[in-house]
Every structure is written in C-alpha cells, then in structure tokens.
Scaffold this motif. Sequence first.
Motif, PDB file in Angstrom:
ATOM      1  N   LEU A  95      45.522  19.101 -16.208  1.00 61.08           N
ATOM      2  CA  LEU A  95      46.675  19.421 -17.061  1.00 61.08           C
ATOM      3  C   LEU A  95      46.608  18.633 -18.363  1.00 61.08           C
ATOM      4  CD1 LEU A  95      49.524  19.631 -14.396  1.00 61.08           C
ATOM      5  CD2 LEU A  95      48.460  21.509 -15.637  1.00 61.08           C
ATOM      6  N   GLY A  96      46.219  17.352 -18.254  1.00 63.34           N
ATOM      7  CA  GLY A  96      46.104  16.511 -19.446  1.00 63.34           C
ATOM      8  C   GLY A  96      45.033  17.036 -20.388  1.00 63.34           C
ATOM      9  N   PHE A  97      43.916  17.470 -19.816  1.00 61.73           N
ATOM     10  CA  PHE A  97      42.826  18.029 -20.614  1.00 61.73           C
ATOM     11  C   PHE A  97      43.315  19.285 -21.337  1.00 61.73           C
ATOM     12  CE2 PHE A  97      38.034  17.470 -20.443  1.00 61.73           C
ATOM     13  CZ  PHE A  97      37.850  17.998 -21.707  1.00 61.73           C
ATOM     14  N   GLY A  98      44.002  20.149 -20.602  1.00 58.16           N
ATOM     15  CA  GLY A  98      44.528  21.365 -21.207  1.00 58.16           C
ATOM     16  C   GLY A  98      45.476  21.062 -22.360  1.00 58.16           C
ATOM     17  N   LEU A  99      46.374  20.121 -22.131  1.00 57.67           N
ATOM     18  CA  LEU A  99      47.336  19.746 -23.164  1.00 57.67           C
ATOM     19  C   LEU A  99      46.609  19.210 -24.395  1.00 57.67           C
ATOM     20  CD1 LEU A  99      50.373  19.612 -23.665  1.00 57.67           C
ATOM     21  CD2 LEU A  99      50.381  17.306 -22.731  1.00 57.67           C
ATOM     22  N   ALA A 100      45.594  18.371 -24.159  1.00 60.31           N
ATOM     23  CA  ALA A 100      44.833  17.794 -25.269  1.00 60.31           C
ATOM     24  C   ALA A 100      44.154  18.899 -26.069  1.00 60.31           C
ATOM     25  CB  ALA A 100      43.802  16.802 -24.745  1.00 60.31           C
ATOM     26  N   LEU A 101      43.592  19.906 -25.398  1.00 65.35           N
ATOM     27  CA  LEU A 101      42.913  20.992 -26.110  1.00 65.35           C
ATOM     28  C   LEU A 101      43.902  21.808 -26.937  1.00 65.35           C
ATOM     29  CD1 LEU A 101      40.344  22.255 -23.460  1.00 65.35           C
ATOM     30  CD2 LEU A 101      39.871  21.003 -25.572  1.00 65.35           C
ATOM     31  N   LEU A 102      45.104  22.014 -26.366  1.00 60.29           N
ATOM     32  CA  LEU A 102      46.114  22.783 -27.097  1.00 60.29           C
ATOM     33  C   LEU A 102      46.625  22.023 -28.321  1.00 60.29           C
ATOM     34  CD1 LEU A 102      48.275  24.365 -24.261  1.00 60.29           C
ATOM     35  CD2 LEU A 102      46.657  25.498 -25.768  1.00 60.29           C
ATOM     36  N   LEU A 103      46.637  20.696 -28.210  1.00 64.32           N
ATOM     37  CA  LEU A 103      47.191  19.883 -29.300  1.00 64.32           C
ATOM     38  C   LEU A 103      46.118  19.448 -30.289  1.00 64.32           C
ATOM     39  CD1 LEU A 103      49.680  17.602 -27.355  1.00 64.32           C
ATOM     40  CD2 LEU A 103      50.214  19.473 -28.912  1.00 64.32           C
ATOM     41  N   GLY A 145      53.409  16.776 -34.723  1.00 62.88           N
ATOM     42  CA  GLY A 145      53.816  15.379 -34.595  1.00 62.88           C
ATOM     43  C   GLY A 145      55.088  15.236 -33.771  1.00 62.88           C
ATOM     44  N   LEU A 146      56.053  16.103 -34.091  1.00 60.08           N
ATOM     45  CA  LEU A 146      57.336  16.062 -33.391  1.00 60.08           C
ATOM     46  C   LEU A 146      57.140  16.406 -31.913  1.00 60.08           C
ATOM     47  CD1 LEU A 146      60.164  15.503 -34.426  1.00 60.08           C
ATOM     48  CD2 LEU A 146      60.584  17.964 -34.415  1.00 60.08           C
ATOM     49  N   TYR A 147      56.305  17.421 -31.675  1.00 62.12           N
ATOM     50  CA  TYR A 147      56.031  17.837 -30.305  1.00 62.12           C
ATOM     51  C   TYR A 147      55.457  16.679 -29.500  1.00 62.12           C
ATOM     52  CZ  TYR A 147      54.394  20.527 -26.331  1.00 62.12           C
ATOM     53  OH  TYR A 147      54.191  20.989 -25.066  1.00 62.12           O
ATOM     54  N   GLN A 148      54.476  16.013 -30.092  1.00 69.42           N
ATOM     55  CA  GLN A 148      53.851  14.881 -29.398  1.00 69.42           C
ATOM     56  C   GLN A 148      54.856  13.796 -29.088  1.00 69.42           C
ATOM     57  OE1 GLN A 148      50.440  13.302 -31.348  1.00 69.42           O
ATOM     58  NE2 GLN A 148      49.402  15.257 -31.417  1.00 69.42           N
ATOM     59  N   ALA A 149      55.717  13.509 -30.073  1.00 73.18           N
ATOM     60  CA  ALA A 149      56.700  12.451 -29.874  1.00 73.18           C
ATOM     61  C   ALA A 149      57.545  12.745 -28.637  1.00 73.18           C
ATOM     62  CB  ALA A 149      57.583  12.319 -31.107  1.00 73.18           C
ATOM     63  N   TRP A 150      57.928  14.016 -28.463  1.00 73.27           N
ATOM     64  CA  TRP A 150      58.803  14.360 -27.348  1.00 73.27           C
ATOM     65  C   TRP A 150      58.055  14.434 -26.028  1.00 73.27           C
ATOM     66  CZ3 TRP A 150      63.707  13.705 -27.053  1.00 73.27           C
ATOM     67  CH2 TRP A 150      64.467  13.715 -28.226  1.00 73.27           C
ATOM     68  N   VAL A 151      56.871  15.031 -26.090  1.00 72.59           N
ATOM     69  CA  VAL A 151      56.173  15.286 -24.853  1.00 72.59           C
ATOM     70  C   VAL A 151      55.565  13.992 -24.282  1.00 72.59           C
ATOM     71  CG1 VAL A 151      53.789  15.838 -25.440  1.00 72.59           C
ATOM     72  CG2 VAL A 151      55.049  17.306 -23.865  1.00 72.59           C
ATOM     73  N   PHE A 152      55.419  12.998 -25.118  1.00 74.96           N
ATOM     74  CA  PHE A 152      54.802  11.754 -24.654  1.00 74.96           C
ATOM     75  C   PHE A 152      55.825  10.717 -24.214  1.00 74.96           C
ATOM     76  CE2 PHE A 152      50.727  12.463 -27.312  1.00 74.96           C
ATOM     77  CZ  PHE A 152      50.348  13.431 -26.400  1.00 74.96           C
ATOM     78  N   PHE A 153      57.099  11.096 -24.168  1.00 74.70           N
ATOM     79  CA  PHE A 153      58.102  10.074 -23.882  1.00 74.70           C
ATOM     80  C   PHE A 153      58.041   9.464 -22.462  1.00 74.70           C
ATOM     81  CE2 PHE A 153      60.763  12.793 -21.401  1.00 74.70           C
ATOM     82  CZ  PHE A 153      61.467  11.888 -20.631  1.00 74.70           C
ATOM     83  N   PRO A 154      57.608  10.211 -21.422  1.00 65.66           N
ATOM     84  CA  PRO A 154      57.664   9.593 -20.087  1.00 65.66           C
ATOM     85  C   PRO A 154      56.902   8.281 -20.060  1.00 65.66           C
ATOM     86  CG  PRO A 154      57.025  11.897 -19.897  1.00 65.66           C
ATOM     87  CD  PRO A 154      57.020  11.557 -21.356  1.00 65.66           C
ATOM     88  N   TRP A 155      55.959   8.161 -20.974  1.00 70.83           N
ATOM     89  CA  TRP A 155      55.124   6.990 -21.007  1.00 70.83           C
ATOM     90  C   TRP A 155      55.912   5.718 -21.329  1.00 70.83           C
ATOM     91  CZ3 TRP A 155      52.550   3.820 -24.746  1.00 70.83           C
ATOM     92  CH2 TRP A 155      51.499   3.126 -24.169  1.00 70.83           C
ATOM     93  N   ALA A 204      46.292  13.251 -21.647  1.00 71.04           N
ATOM     94  CA  ALA A 204      46.384  14.006 -22.895  1.00 71.04           C
ATOM     95  C   ALA A 204      46.097  13.089 -24.086  1.00 71.04           C
ATOM     96  CB  ALA A 204      47.763  14.642 -23.025  1.00 71.04           C
ATOM     97  N   ILE A 205      46.712  11.912 -24.091  1.00 74.64           N
ATOM     98  CA  ILE A 205      46.511  10.987 -25.212  1.00 74.64           C
ATOM     99  C   ILE A 205      45.059  10.536 -25.295  1.00 74.64           C
ATOM    100  CG2 ILE A 205      47.121   8.743 -26.151  1.00 74.64           C
ATOM    101  CD1 ILE A 205      49.844   9.025 -24.841  1.00 74.64           C
ATOM    102  N   MET A 206      44.520  10.103 -24.161  1.00 72.82           N
ATOM    103  CA  MET A 206      43.172   9.553 -24.174  1.00 72.82           C
ATOM    104  C   MET A 206      42.133  10.627 -24.493  1.00 72.82           C
ATOM    105  SD  MET A 206      43.711   6.448 -23.680  1.00 72.82           S
ATOM    106  CE  MET A 206      42.404   5.442 -23.039  1.00 72.82           C
ATOM    107  N   ILE A 207      42.319  11.837 -23.956  1.00 70.09           N
ATOM    108  CA  ILE A 207      41.327  12.884 -24.193  1.00 70.09           C
ATOM    109  C   ILE A 207      41.416  13.383 -25.633  1.00 70.09           C
ATOM    110  CG2 ILE A 207      40.622  15.225 -23.527  1.00 70.09           C
ATOM    111  CD1 ILE A 207      41.378  14.447 -20.639  1.00 70.09           C
ATOM    112  N   MET A 208      42.647  13.413 -26.189  1.00 68.21           N
ATOM    113  CA  MET A 208      42.761  13.771 -27.600  1.00 68.21           C
ATOM    114  C   MET A 208      41.995  12.799 -28.476  1.00 68.21           C
ATOM    115  SD  MET A 208      46.595  15.075 -28.281  1.00 68.21           S
ATOM    116  CE  MET A 208      46.615  14.863 -30.044  1.00 68.21           C
ATOM    117  N   LEU A 226      52.863  25.510 -24.347  1.00 66.97           N
ATOM    118  CA  LEU A 226      53.368  24.239 -24.887  1.00 66.97           C
ATOM    119  C   LEU A 226      54.878  24.121 -24.683  1.00 66.97           C
ATOM    120  CD1 LEU A 226      51.340  23.769 -28.200  1.00 66.97           C
ATOM    121  CD2 LEU A 226      51.154  22.456 -26.082  1.00 66.97           C
ATOM    122  N   GLY A 227      55.575  25.223 -24.884  1.00 64.49           N
ATOM    123  CA  GLY A 227      57.023  25.216 -24.693  1.00 64.49           C
ATOM    124  C   GLY A 227      57.395  24.914 -23.255  1.00 64.49           C
TER     125      GLY A 227
END
Lengths: 299, 271
Positions: A93-101, A109-119, A181-185, B10-11
């Motif tokens: 899933l992380g790999f997929g997210l990294a490829l999409l981003l 930028g905004l998307y990343q800020a929100w999606v990375f919050f659990p960290w 996602a972060i590391m693979i990006m 993504l959404g």
Amino acid sequence: MSSVARPAFTGRKARFIALCLLPGVIFVAVFTYYPMIRGAVIAFQRYNLFDLTSTPFVGLENFRSVLAEDRFWTALRNTGTWVAVSLFFQFFLGFGLALLLRRQFRGRGLYQAWVFFPWAMSGFLIGLLWRWMFNGQFGVVNDLLLKAGIIDERIGFLASPGWAMTSVIVANVWYGVTFFAIMIMAALQSVPGELYEAASVDGASRLRQFWHVTLPHIRPTLALIVLLRIIWILNFPDLIYAMTGGGPAGGTDIVTTFLIQQVIGGDYGRAGAVGLLVLGLLLSFSVFYLNVTRFERSR
Amino acid sequence: MRRLAKGVVLGAWLLITLFPLYWIVVTSLKPKAEIFSMPLRYWPGEVTFEHYEELFSFADFGTYLLNSLLVSLVAAGAVTVTGVLGGYVLARFSFPGRGALMLAYLVTQMIPLFIALGPLYLLMSDLDLLNRLAGLMLVYVAMLVPFATIIMRGFYERIPVALEEAAQVDGASRLTAMARVVIPVMLPGIAATYIFAFVQCWNELFLAITFIDSEDAKTIPVAMNSFITQYDIDWGSMAAATVVSVIPTLILFAAIRRYIVEGLTAGAVKG
C-alpha cells in the motif's frame, strides 16, 4: 562525504573531541548500556522484585521455564503473523501511495500533509483510537460493516482471538503505510532523470521502465527500509498494549508484550531471559536477511 | 480516465486516514448518553464540551499536561545540545573509536530496549529517582541521544567544510567558528531535531508507567493509561484526552514536514 583533509591529531583536538562526545556517551552508558548488560546478567539469576532477599545464579533455569511455557510459543507465532502480515500490506500500500504521489499535481503538498498525519501520533494513542472503533457494541467499524451489509450481526472484534489479531494488524497497517510511502518516495526521487530519458529513447514502456530502471536502482534502499521496519514492528508493543493488552487469552501477545508482562509481574530474571531470546532471534534474522538480499554487494 | 482513477484512489485513502481522527473528535464532543446509544450518530446531536471540562476538573489533567510539557521541553533541550556537539565531532573528525561509537549508538536504535526496563527500574530506585520528573528527563535524554547525534551528524555532512575553514583562517577558534558560522546554517535542522525529541518524550509510555505512579508526577500517557480499567473505559474522557494530547504534536509535525525522511531514517519513530 565526511572525509576531509584533517590536521594532525593533537592533544588540544583530542580534548575538544572528548568534550563534545562525553555528555552523550555518559548518558547512554549509564541509562542504556548499563541496564541492558545488567538485564542480560539477571537472565541467569533468580531475580524477583517481590523477593530480593536472595538472588542466586541459577544457570539456564529462566530460559528453561520460559521455553516450557505455551504462552511464549504462542507469542512467538503471533509475532511472526504480526510482523509478516503487517509488513506485507504496509509495503505494498505504501509503495502504491508513493507511486501515485510521485508526480507533481495541484494540491499534492496539502494532500501529503493530511495523509501523513498518523505519523505524528504515538502508537499508544493509535491503539486507543482503534480500540474504540473496534468496540463490539458501540464501535463504528461494526456499524459501518452492518450498514454496508457485509455482516449481519456485530462482531466482538477484540474479544475473540482470531478477530483480535486481525484488528491489531489492521490498525498497524493503517499506521505504517505512511512510513513506507515517505521512505519510498524519497528513494524514487533519488533515481537520476537521465536514466528514464535513456530508457524512453529506447522506446521502453512505462511498466518496463519501472521494472528495469526504477526497481534495480532503489532495490538496496528498499531492502534496508524493509529490514528496519521488520525490527521496529517487532519492537512495537505500544499499539497492541493499548488495544488488547495481549489478550484475549494471549491471542495477540507478541514477544515484546510478553516481555513487558514479565517486567510488570516483577520477574526480572525471566524478563531478562525473554529479552536475550528475542535479541538472539533478531540478530540471526538480520544476518540471514542481509545475506539473502546481498545488501553489501549491491551497494 | 487514468487521472480519475488516481483521484478516486487517493481520495479513498485520505478518507481512510482521516476518519479515525474525525471519529475521536466527534466522540469527544458527544454527551455521554449519546456515545453509548444506538443507532450510532455520525455527527453529535448535541455538541458538548463536558468531557473536556471533566478532564480538567476531576482528572487534574492540567497537572499532567504541565508535567508532560516540562519533561519534554527540558529533555528535548538537553538532547539537542548533546546531538549538536556529538554530531559535529562525528561528522568532522576521524579518531580512534569513532566507528565503534557510531555502532554503539545505532545498536540502541535496533534492539528491544525493554530488556533494560527492569534493571532501569532498579537503578532509578537506587538513585531515588522514582516518581520524579527529573528521573524521567534523565532516562529520556539517554533514550534520544543516539537519534539526535546520528541525525545531526547527517545535517553537518551536508554543509561544506570550506565554510568553517574560512572562518578559522580568519583566526577564529574551532568553537567560535562553530558558533558563528555553522550553527546559524544548521538552525532549521536543529529545530527539527528538537521537535522530534520533544514529540518522542511527549508520547513516551512504557518508561513513564514503570517509574511514575504518584498523581503529581504523572505525564499525559501515564494518566491516560490509568483511565484504562479492566471492564470499563469512559470513552468520552478518553477521546477528549486523545484530542488534547495530539494537537501539539500535529502542529509541531506540520512545522517540520521537510525533515521527516531524515527523522525516520535516524529512528525518530519506531513502530
């Protein structure tokens, strides 16, 4: 990078080096290494917090008593499941997210800020969050599954051993996808653009580019990230502790929650033995892993 | 078509990521009766702040908050100073034992430190540091020194040595060169290290519950841990406590997003 023309190693310089390093070294020696070594020694002693009148050396007795216990073996099996399944989903899933981003788009930028919050949250808080969501009576997961018609009646997710393991893994995957996602990006960004140019001149399709250019380039980094991750997931009792406390009936115990229970129970001798067993397991696994992935050679 | 599919995926992931946070906020704003009633409401019928008020009136959350703040501020400060000094030396000099020290630091990031938990308790008891914030600070500093040193070393290695050498040619001593030339360039990295350390202290659970059980020395995670009882959890207060304790870390992390990769690599977050 660090190699620099350096002046001779003089007394004044040695003093400067010592002065800068000493505070950190002292802290780590006193509050990390000393207790760790003492823990290893205690593993061979009878050492119970509630009876410190005699703490004789008993050889391998603690190890024998731990290895004779079913709960330890359950915890060991659970650790395998917990690490392997969590890792599998986190990675893909992380790999997929990294490829999409990977490519720039409006709002990335905004998307990343929100999606990375659990960290930014601790494993303990995330465990509590999911404990509430998986609640058998008033949990929102049950409610959503009922509404979607996937289940007919509420499931006591954290009360039955099989479901409990699934639940803690779901929470762990939710948490860990971000890390990959972060590391693979970052790894993807390290692939030089010229490589792709050359490949597209040669008429390679995007899939072939990915397979023959991207993947070989980031493979060593991926191998290392995965090893780090395996070790961290194994060392990560926080989430399980908060969600189930290792229950029901040891169904979600992993070696580290088992170890913490020994400490809380005051049996430091057995805790030390479990610690050493885990350490041995980790070390042999790491050596095996590095050999298989041939980390050194591919570097 | 392809772009649409990408947008949908993504959404969906954003929704999955944000929903638990949304749910805990909603729970914290519902009256108790509504939290434990069917059918589940996805928006509170009546918004209330009673759980937040309870937290600070009954549970003495103000004290826990101050304790957490104090421990994290001080420990993160000490860790950062140690990292700034140690990282510099590791990046700029070669000396006997350098490799061994790096290894000794890296090892602490890899092995289960829980093996040290029991003996650490004995040590703290011998030093009369149980139930004291100072004791917690000491242990946190030790826990985070390797991370801070490793990450700072990485930041120094990105700065050209020529910068310091130029200052030293002008007659400045090494320490002055460091203070006047290197540190200003490093400020963002230093700030990021401080924030990583702060958040780690703020979130730490197992050491804190081992050493602290008196009410006036509890940090937030210790207090929240004591909200968990065998049969019953007051999810309204728990949700409110989660929201209160997570807000500072969310803000701090938003501020250092640029440094997240470095932080993860050096082991700012495990698990």
